[in-house]
Design a protein around this motif. Structure first.
Motif: not given
Length: 291
Positions: A221-226, A232-237, A266-272, A274-283
């Motif tokens: 669920x967390x990976x899917x949400x990430x 939307x984060x990329x659009x806001x950036x 926004x950068x902080x949200x991106x890091x969060x 990215x951390x979730x995806x890294x924990x699930x083995x994705x980038x």
């Protein structure tokens, strides 16, 4: 339960919970056989030297020695790392029935009050063995019982006990009943303890598996949400980068400061994310970075 044990519910290692329970029950069978050996020795000596009833001591001693040898071999088998199979338990009980049959043949056949010990072997088989093995044991024990009504060695009673044969038979039946009842209570109680221990361990494994499945679902669920938040984060950036280059907004220091603050959050949200995806083995697929 055997399906669960065969589908990964068992603990890590070459032996499942069912195998470990069989091993414990096999040890109980060995202990019960030691008790049977001791009981036979005491009974034979009592009947021969206290009651004065003639018994073939040498053949009966040979049977007892064979039971001792069987128990020594069973102890060595129990100490190995291999699992105890149903066939091995069945053969052990079958040899016990054979030894009992020989002892009864040498001491009066079906008229021996200890003939009811066949029932003890059958009950133990019903607790320890698979269905086909139990019925095979019932058939063999019944066949031995019938054979002992015809083929047996008669025992000679002293004149002092000739008139009291019925009384001696009743006493022997009572002793046999007490012995069988005591052994059954001791043995089946310990078998039930082994089964309860196995079931408790199996329940713990089920609980652990359910918790791990819940954690996996939460991770998915967390990976899917990430992933969903990435767009939307990329659009806001992109929008904030465009705002930073607009002359009208750059001219207002307050707005420029708020845009920079928004860009930092926004950068902080991106890091969060990215951390979730890294924990699930994705980038996250944004830019090229060394990982």
């Amino acid at each position: 339960m055997s399906d669960l044990l065969g589908q990964g519910w068992g603990p890590p290692g070459p032996m499942t919970l069912h195998d470990k329970t069989n091993k414990q029950n096999f040890l109980l069978l060995i202990q019960l056989r030691w008790i049977a050996v001791g009981g036979q020795i005491v009974t034979i000596l009592f009947v021969r030297y206290v009651l004065g009833i003639g018994l073939p001591l040498v053949p009966m001693a040979v049977v007892i020695l064979l039971l001792i040898a069987l128990n020594v071999a069973s102890l060595r088998r129990h100490s190995s790392q291999d699992a105890i199979t149903n066939t091995e338990l069945f053969l052990g009980l079958l040899l016990d029935v054979t030894a009992l049959t020989v002892q009864l043949y040498l001491s009066g056949g079906a008229s021996n009050p200890f003939i009811s010990l066949y029932l003890l072997q059958v009950i133990l088989g019903a607790v320890l063995l698979e269905t086909w093995s139990v019925w095979a044991l019932v058939f063999i024990a019944s066949t031995c019982f019938i054979a002992l009504t015809t083929f047996y060695r008669e025992i000679s009673l002293p004149a002092a006990h000739g008139a009291g044969l019925f009384s001696l038979h009743i006493q022997g039946m009572f002793i046999c009943f007490v012995l069988a009842a005591t052994l059954l209570v001791l043995f089946i109680t310990r078998v039930q303890n082994n089964i309860r221990t196995r079931d408790a361990h199996l329940a713990d494994l089920r609980q652990q598996s359910a918790e791990e499945a819940h954690i996996v679902r939460m991770g998915l669920l967390a990976s899917g949400a990430a992933h969903e938040l990435g767009t939307p984060l990329a659009t806001l950036s992109v929008i904030l980068n465009d705002w930073q280059r607009m002359p009208a907004l750059e001219a207002d220091p307050d707005l420029a400061q708020e845009i920079r603050e928004m860009q930092g959050q926004l950068d902080r949200c991106k890091k969060i994310v990215s951390g979730i995806l890294m924990s699930s083995g994705e980038l996250r697929g944004e830019g090229t970075v060394r990982t």
